[in-house]
Write a protein that holds these residues in place. Structure first.
Motif, short mmCIF file in Angstrom:
data_model
loop_
_atom_site.label_atom_id
_atom_site.label_comp_id
_atom_site.label_asym_id
_atom_site.label_seq_id
_atom_site.Cartn_x
_atom_site.Cartn_y
_atom_site.Cartn_z
N UNK A 130 -34.97 13.45 -20.57
CA UNK A 130 -33.55 13.53 -20.22
C UNK A 130 -32.68 13.70 -21.46
N UNK A 158 -37.87 21.60 -8.21
CA UNK A 158 -36.67 20.81 -7.99
C UNK A 158 -36.41 19.93 -9.22
N UNK A 159 -37.49 19.51 -9.86
CA UNK A 159 -37.38 18.66 -11.04
C UNK A 159 -36.76 19.44 -12.22
N UNK A 218 -36.67 23.63 -4.04
CA UNK A 218 -37.83 24.07 -4.82
C UNK A 218 -37.94 25.60 -4.70
N UNK A 249 -34.16 10.76 -12.75
CA UNK A 249 -35.05 9.59 -12.73
C UNK A 249 -35.89 9.60 -11.47
N UNK A 250 -35.23 9.86 -10.34
CA UNK A 250 -35.96 9.87 -9.06
C UNK A 250 -37.02 10.96 -9.05
N UNK A 251 -36.75 12.06 -9.73
CA UNK A 251 -37.72 13.15 -9.74
C UNK A 251 -38.80 12.94 -10.78
N UNK A 252 -38.80 11.76 -11.41
CA UNK A 252 -39.91 11.41 -12.30
C UNK A 252 -39.74 11.84 -13.74
N UNK A 253 -38.51 12.17 -14.17
CA UNK A 253 -38.31 12.52 -15.58
C UNK A 253 -38.20 11.22 -16.38
N UNK A 254 -38.58 11.27 -17.64
CA UNK A 254 -38.42 10.05 -18.43
C UNK A 254 -37.26 10.19 -19.41
N UNK A 255 -36.95 9.07 -20.07
CA UNK A 255 -35.78 9.00 -20.93
C UNK A 255 -35.81 10.09 -22.01
N UNK A 303 -29.39 9.73 -11.98
CA UNK A 303 -30.22 9.15 -10.91
C UNK A 303 -31.23 10.16 -10.40
N UNK A 305 -18.86 9.67 -3.77
CA UNK A 305 -19.36 9.62 -2.38
C UNK A 305 -18.48 10.42 -1.43
#
Ligand code: SF4
Ligand code: SF4
Lengths: 350, 110
Positions: free
Chosen positions: B79, B42-43, B37, B70-76, B67, B11
């Motif tokens: 990743x 961006x993803x 983008x 995940x927020x951008x909608x990728x799955x495990x 994080x 942080x």
């Protein structure tokens, strides 16, 4: 899995939840009220009453881990026909209402659901009627198999949760086998025209993160969902609404148990967006509980924070003008509506 | 407990400008521009960042881009495939140097 209420969990008591929300703000962070004050939006006022959101009850065939209603098969609180008649009276006469949003639990499980929808449609042919359909209900029992046709006959818009386009992520949040059943239900909705071009029958999906993180850009998620659902399953839909999980009820329980509460609140607070705050849904929505009490939104309903207008706190005492002059009750769960691109029952707001 | 890495320090990344403002500001402006983008979404950029984070083994970047993806909608699965790309390139980079070894072997053996 049982509801928090059935487990006698402390978080099923709204006072306990509010105490956590109020007293456990991450170090150095100011309250939601203070944030609104800084941008001149406190007290938060309604702009109009356009969306009439009725919670038909807490009964549901699913027990999703993140459910803010703490719904499930063990919940028996549902709206009676008498209360629905009170709602109908208001829907008929308040011409500013352009949308009736039916939610739950699984609203279709209320035995008066079909009667209510038909009556709303007869009373107001001009308005949108939305149903928040969890999809699996369509397959849960033969008596629900014809729901897609019923929705179509009454020009009901269908809004359905699908947290992800894979079974792993969907089932971990909504229960084993939910993904497969949801896909089957979506196919049945497509078969009668929902989500298909040119039919005017809208089928919108709701994405919410399966964990302690925020939703990404709605348009990018929509693109990804459209491609994946079509390529893999041949499923069509209209729009995707990206919704942020609000830290109350079962999602709050998850955050605390997984030790994510503080970092999640911090994320929400750091992402506070003034233009999302100006567009929060409670400014043009009124939420009606299963027992007829009025709330600023479905989240306040679950926290039992009735509208701050003593003369019109129950549907039987409806006074549109008084409600329009009320102050909206806010607390720190509201940071969920103002993070990033904002979040409402209709997705991003900013 | 004292460790070299502390999650809280992530942080404070922005604070690096305190000791060299001009360069720090330029870096963050550049960083923001890179992740916008563009020709790549961006993803896609986030998945590349996740893979690179593993290649350079930066715990801050792994934390941040897990994080973010995940927020951008990728799955495990996506990743983990990105991590395999990093592993394959790293492993490949070691192995391809085997050709240098082989050259040297040729050079100095009968
Ligand atoms: S999230 Fe919806 S489908 Fe899931 S338990 Fe709650 S009301 Fe039922
Ligand atoms: S939680 Fe309810 S009251 Fe709070 S900002 Fe969101 S919609 Fe408004």
């Amino acid at each position: 899995m049982k509801s928090l209420k059935a487990l006698n969990h402390t978080l099923s008591n709204p006072e306990e939840a509010l105490e956590i929300l109020e007293e456990q703000l991450p170090n150095g962070k100011k309250s939601f009220q203070a944030h609104l004050q800084t941008i001149g939006l406190f007290p938060l006022k309604p702009t109009q009453i356009e969306i009439f959101q009725v919670n038909l009850g807490k009964m549901c065939n699913q027990v999703c881990k993140h459910c803010h209603v703490d719904a499930g098969p063990d919940r028996k609180e549902i709206m009676t026909r008498e209360t629905m008649l009170e709602c109908l009276r208001v829907i008929t006469h308040e011409t500013s209402i352009h949308t009736v949003d039916l939610t739950g639990g699984a609203p279709e499980m209320n035995p008066e659901f079909r009667w209510f929808v038909t009556e709303i449609r007869n009373a107001r042919p001009d308005i949108s009627i939305l149903v928040r359909c969890n999809l699996t209900i369509i397959l849960a029992n033969p008596k629900y198999h014809d729901l897609p046709d019923f929705f179509k006959e009454n020009r009901v818009e269908v809004v359905s949760s699908l947290p992800y386009f894979t079974a792993l992520r969907t089932d971990s949040q909504r229960g084993d086998g939910v993904f497969e059943k949801s896909i089957e239900a979506l196919k049945r909705l497509n078969a009668v025209g929902y989500g298909m071009e040119g039919t005017g029958l809208s089928l919108n999906l709701v994405y919410n993160p399966s964990g302690a993180f925020l939703p990404g850009a709605q348009d990018e998620l929509e693109r990804e969902f459209k491609k994946k659902l079509l390529d893999k399953f041949g499923v069509h839909f209209n729009s995707l609404f990206a919704i942020t999980n609000i830290p109350i009820s079962r999602f709050l329980d998850y955050l605390i148990r997984s030790e994510n509460y503080e970092s999640y609140m911090e994320k929400l607070i750091d992402a506070f967006n003034p233009s999302a705050a100006a567009g929060v849904m409670c400014r043009n929505t009124i939420s009606i509980g299963w027992d007829g009490w009025l709330y600023d939104c479905d989240f306040n309903q679950m926290l039992e924070m009735k509208v701050d207008e003593k003369s019109s706190q129950h549907i039987s005492k409806w006074d549109g003008n008084a409600l329009l002059a009320r102050d909206i009750k806010v607390n720190n769960h509201c940071f969920g509506c103002t993070a990033g691109a904002g979040s409402s029952c209709g997705g991003a707001t900013a | 407990m004292k460790t070299y890495y502390n999650p809280e320090d992530l942080k404070k990344f922005g604070n690096i400008t305190e000791l060299q403002k001009a360069m720090g500001d330029k870096f963050f402006a550049y960083y923001a521009e890179v992740f916008k983008e563009g020709a790549l979404t961006a993803r896609e950029k986030s998945l590349i960042a996740l893979a690179v984070a593993h290649a350079i083994q930066c715990p801050y970047c792994i934390d941040a881009y897990t994080s973010d993806t995940l927020e951008k909608g990728c799955d495990e699965e996506q990743m983990m495939e990105a991590v395999h790309v990093a592993a394959a390139i790293r492993g490949g980079a070691s192995l391809v140097h085997g050709t240098q070894m082989m050259n040297k072997i040729k050079e100095i053996t009968m």
